[in-house]
Design a protein around this motif. Sequence first.
Motif, PDB file in Angstrom:
ATOM      1  N   ARG A  80       0.829  -1.210   0.000  1.00 19.80           N
ATOM      2  CA  ARG A  80       0.000   0.000   0.000  1.00 19.80           C
ATOM      3  C   ARG A  80       0.858   1.252   0.000  1.00 19.80           C
ATOM      4  O   ARG A  80       0.461   2.294  -0.477  1.00 19.80           O
ATOM      5  N   GLY A  81       2.026   1.159   0.625  1.00 15.05           N
ATOM      6  CA  GLY A  81       2.896   2.333   0.693  1.00 15.05           C
ATOM      7  C   GLY A  81       4.261   1.997   0.121  1.00 15.05           C
ATOM      8  O   GLY A  81       4.378   1.688  -1.062  1.00 15.05           O
ATOM      9  N   GLU A  82       5.268   2.042   0.988  1.00 15.38           N
ATOM     10  CA  GLU A  82       6.646   1.734   0.566  1.00 15.38           C
ATOM     11  C   GLU A  82       7.164   0.567   1.399  1.00 15.38           C
ATOM     12  O   GLU A  82       7.031   0.580   2.618  1.00 15.38           O
ATOM     13  N   LEU A  83       7.780  -0.404   0.738  1.00 17.73           N
ATOM     14  CA  LEU A  83       8.401  -1.508   1.484  1.00 17.73           C
ATOM     15  C   LEU A  83       9.759  -1.047   1.995  1.00 17.73           C
ATOM     16  O   LEU A  83      10.611  -0.604   1.215  1.00 17.73           O
ATOM     17  N   ARG A  84       9.927  -1.116   3.319  1.00 17.82           N
ATOM     18  CA  ARG A  84      11.184  -0.643   3.910  1.00 17.82           C
ATOM     19  C   ARG A  84      11.665  -1.639   4.955  1.00 17.82           C
ATOM     20  O   ARG A  84      10.871  -2.368   5.553  1.00 17.82           O
ATOM     21  N   LEU A  85      12.993  -1.628   5.181  1.00 19.02           N
ATOM     22  CA  LEU A  85      13.524  -2.404   6.296  1.00 19.02           C
ATOM     23  C   LEU A  85      13.081  -1.737   7.591  1.00 19.02           C
ATOM     24  O   LEU A  85      13.077  -0.505   7.703  1.00 19.02           O
ATOM     25  N   ASN A  86      12.736  -2.540   8.570  1.00 18.11           N
ATOM     26  CA  ASN A  86      12.334  -2.026   9.873  1.00 18.11           C
ATOM     27  C   ASN A  86      13.473  -1.169  10.463  1.00 18.11           C
ATOM     28  O   ASN A  86      14.603  -1.635  10.567  1.00 18.11           O
ATOM     29  N   PRO A  87      13.171   0.088  10.851  1.00 14.81           N
ATOM     30  CA  PRO A  87      14.243   0.966  11.351  1.00 14.81           C
ATOM     31  C   PRO A  87      14.842   0.503  12.687  1.00 14.81           C
ATOM     32  O   PRO A  87      15.823   1.100  13.139  1.00 14.81           O
ATOM     33  N   LEU A  88      14.274  -0.549  13.299  1.00 18.25           N
ATOM     34  CA  LEU A  88      14.909  -1.085  14.513  1.00 18.25           C
ATOM     35  C   LEU A  88      16.151  -1.905  14.172  1.00 18.25           C
ATOM     36  O   LEU A  88      16.868  -2.344  15.067  1.00 18.25           O
ATOM     37  N   TYR A  89      16.395  -2.122  12.876  1.00 14.82           N
ATOM     38  CA  TYR A  89      17.566  -2.913  12.482  1.00 14.82           C
ATOM     39  C   TYR A  89      18.688  -2.027  11.982  1.00 14.82           C
ATOM     40  O   TYR A  89      18.465  -1.107  11.190  1.00 14.82           O
ATOM     41  N   SER A  90      19.897  -2.334  12.450  1.00 17.80           N
ATOM     42  CA  SER A  90      21.063  -1.707  11.842  1.00 17.80           C
ATOM     43  C   SER A  90      21.496  -2.598  10.687  1.00 17.80           C
ATOM     44  O   SER A  90      21.342  -3.827  10.734  1.00 17.80           O
ATOM     45  N   VAL A  91      22.002  -1.945   9.650  1.00 21.09           N
ATOM     46  CA  VAL A  91      22.307  -2.636   8.402  1.00 21.09           C
ATOM     47  C   VAL A  91      23.819  -2.726   8.237  1.00 21.09           C
ATOM     48  O   VAL A  91      24.499  -1.704   8.200  1.00 21.09           O
ATOM     49  N   VAL A  92      24.339  -3.940   8.157  1.00 24.63           N
ATOM     50  CA  VAL A  92      25.783  -4.130   7.949  1.00 24.63           C
ATOM     51  C   VAL A  92      25.983  -4.823   6.597  1.00 24.63           C
ATOM     52  O   VAL A  92      25.680  -6.001   6.449  1.00 24.63           O
ATOM     53  N   PRO A  93      26.471  -4.072   5.577  1.00 28.71           N
ATOM     54  CA  PRO A  93      26.683  -4.681   4.262  1.00 28.71           C
ATOM     55  C   PRO A  93      27.854  -5.660   4.319  1.00 28.71           C
ATOM     56  O   PRO A  93      28.819  -5.433   5.053  1.00 28.71           O
ATOM     57  N   ASP A  94      27.729  -6.741   3.557  1.00 29.28           N
ATOM     58  CA  ASP A  94      28.767  -7.761   3.545  1.00 29.28           C
ATOM     59  C   ASP A  94      28.742  -8.405   2.162  1.00 29.28           C
ATOM     60  O   ASP A  94      28.135  -9.458   1.982  1.00 29.28           O
ATOM     61  N   GLY A  95      29.390  -7.732   1.180  1.00 35.48           N
ATOM     62  CA  GLY A  95      29.409  -8.250  -0.184  1.00 35.48           C
ATOM     63  C   GLY A  95      28.009  -8.309  -0.770  1.00 35.48           C
ATOM     64  O   GLY A  95      27.279  -7.320  -0.751  1.00 35.48           O
ATOM     65  N   VAL A  96      27.620  -9.494  -1.240  1.00 36.24           N
ATOM     66  CA  VAL A  96      26.298  -9.638  -1.847  1.00 36.24           C
ATOM     67  C   VAL A  96      25.213  -9.844  -0.796  1.00 36.24           C
ATOM     68  O   VAL A  96      24.036  -9.989  -1.112  1.00 36.24           O
ATOM     69  N   ARG A  97      25.642  -9.866   0.464  1.00 37.12           N
ATOM     70  CA  ARG A  97      24.668 -10.054   1.547  1.00 37.12           C
ATOM     71  C   ARG A  97      24.599  -8.828   2.445  1.00 37.12           C
ATOM     72  O   ARG A  97      25.482  -7.980   2.420  1.00 37.12           O
ATOM     73  N   ILE A  98      23.560  -8.801   3.238  1.00 41.96           N
ATOM     74  CA  ILE A  98      23.400  -7.742   4.234  1.00 41.96           C
ATOM     75  C   ILE A  98      23.029  -8.409   5.553  1.00 41.96           C
ATOM     76  O   ILE A  98      22.166  -9.300   5.579  1.00 41.96           O
ATOM     77  N   THR A  99      23.724  -8.003   6.618  1.00 43.89           N
ATOM     78  CA  THR A  99      23.347  -8.506   7.934  1.00 43.89           C
ATOM     79  C   THR A  99      22.492  -7.446   8.627  1.00 43.89           C
ATOM     80  O   THR A  99      22.879  -6.279   8.694  1.00 43.89           O
ATOM     81  N   LEU A 100      21.356  -7.856   9.126  1.00 41.84           N
ATOM     82  CA  LEU A 100      20.458  -6.948   9.853  1.00 41.84           C
ATOM     83  C   LEU A 100      20.496  -7.325  11.321  1.00 41.84           C
ATOM     84  O   LEU A 100      20.292  -8.491  11.674  1.00 41.84           O
ATOM     85  N   ARG A 101      20.786  -6.321  12.171  1.00 39.25           N
ATOM     86  CA  ARG A 101      20.847  -6.582  13.614  1.00 39.25           C
ATOM     87  C   ARG A 101      19.837  -5.727  14.354  1.00 39.25           C
ATOM     88  O   ARG A 101      19.788  -4.511  14.171  1.00 39.25           O
ATOM     89  N   LEU A 102      19.046  -6.391  15.187  1.00 43.28           N
ATOM     90  CA  LEU A 102      18.031  -5.695  15.974  1.00 43.28           C
ATOM     91  C   LEU A 102      18.703  -4.849  17.043  1.00 43.28           C
ATOM     92  O   LEU A 102      19.544  -5.342  17.803  1.00 43.28           O
ATOM     93  N   SER A 103      18.402  -3.551  17.081  1.00 43.16           N
ATOM     94  CA  SER A 103      18.933  -2.738  18.181  1.00 43.16           C
ATOM     95  C   SER A 103      17.887  -1.700  18.568  1.00 43.16           C
ATOM     96  O   SER A 103      17.328  -1.014  17.712  1.00 43.16           O
ATOM     97  N   PHE A 104      17.600  -1.617  19.860  1.00 39.30           N
ATOM     98  CA  PHE A 104      16.547  -0.730  20.340  1.00 39.30           C
ATOM     99  C   PHE A 104      17.071   0.688  20.512  1.00 39.30           C
ATOM    100  O   PHE A 104      18.229   0.884  20.867  1.00 39.30           O
ATOM    101  N   PRO A 105      16.228   1.686  20.283  1.00 43.73           N
ATOM    102  CA  PRO A 105      16.679   3.076  20.380  1.00 43.73           C
ATOM    103  C   PRO A 105      17.027   3.496  21.811  1.00 43.73           C
ATOM    104  O   PRO A 105      17.789   4.445  21.993  1.00 43.73           O
ATOM    105  N   SER A 106      16.495   2.811  22.818  1.00 41.91           N
ATOM    106  CA  SER A 106      16.781   3.199  24.206  1.00 41.91           C
ATOM    107  C   SER A 106      16.382   2.054  25.130  1.00 41.91           C
ATOM    108  O   SER A 106      15.646   1.137  24.727  1.00 41.91           O
TER     109      SER A 106
END
Length: 414
Positions: free
Chosen positions: A334-360
């Motif tokens: 319905r809108g825009e598909l986005r990665l959940n902003p609770l995840y930090s994005v670590v690029p690794d070649g053809v892959r991406i590692t997503l790590r859950l991290s809370f803002p506080s």
Amino acid sequence: MNIATLDLLRCPYCGGRLELVSSLFHRRDGDEIQDGILGCSCCIFGIVEGIPIMHLNEASTTARAHVEAGRPDLARRTMFGLDDDRHAARFDEVVASDTATYRDVVEALGPNFEGGYFLYRFSDPTYVVANAVVRAVAGTVLSGGGRAIDICGGSGHLTRTLLEVSSPAPVLADLYFSKVWLARRFTAPGCEAVCCDGNGPFPFVRGAFRYAMCTDAFMYIWTKRLFVGEMARLVDGQPDAAMLIGHTHNERTWTPSHGQPLSQDGYRNLFETIEPRVFAESSLFADIVKGGPLDLSRHDSADAIDADQALTIIASRHPGVFAPHVLAPPSPTRGELRLNPLYSVVPDGVRITLRLSFPSDDYAQEYGACREYLPDEVVVDRASVDALRSGRLPSNLTELARRRVILDLPRRYY
Ligand SMILES: [Zn+2]
């Protein structure tokens, strides 16, 4: 506001019909009223940026005077509470930009505006439960048509869900102009928005809606008896209607931002014409975590309800409501598909590692239950993530969408 919405609106004080006062300043574009003055037999109300303001507090009275004087720009500033000229000018600039996001506007409003954790709203456990319950209940009672209202709906995160099932478009009502304005522009474009006070008579005609709800706000309402009586009035006479109070706190169990909650019997007592069913929110949450169905045929024990921090209350005579409901698979975007902003994005070649991290730590404390569906770490291929921009969900990411690592967010949310 659409001119047809006048058929729903009534003065909260005299109950009379409202008409656009054509002899006073107004701006109209076809059937849409942008700014103007509404009059009944007892008083007049302003419409600012398409939002009728149906209360008479100081700001709304000042804003109405600005509209009468032909200065809708000043009326908007007043309703946003921008009394410092430089701040207001900066805000006007942000709002005028076509590329401004929800986040930009919230930030331009300044730290006094309660934006909180809005960025994470679409994956927090309260929202996830409410969204599933709203889909199930509103989806059932509105399947043959009918209109929904979201009372104290804030900036419209759940009004957005109602847009899928309500025909005509749902109405969002809230005390705060800034919130319903954000909803109309970003979160739930297409809804009708009305500013009104949940602690007073609602400014709508009897029987205007088939579905009425209030989520995550009822414990802050002081006049609870009036509120439920008003909800019942709004759906009165509609066949198989439903009333829903979602995520209201529990007098028996302490919670942060507790409000003035009641016990389960206290809540039941508010409903004079229909027996509601009270659910412990954690049992509904468990249904969702395991992938469904959301079982509204359950009868939670009185002890389980007493022990829960938050309750969901549903009143309906529709035979399909108190039944198991399949959780809807991710619908077309319905809108825009986005990665959940609770995840930090670590690029690794053809892959991406997503790590859950809370803002506080506060966030972790209040919403940490999201760990039940958000994995701590996940590796995805970059090409699939890049493909999200097309608006189509690659089949290998369906499970991550179900688990809310990938979100279907309103356009220009952040
Ligand atoms: Zn009146």
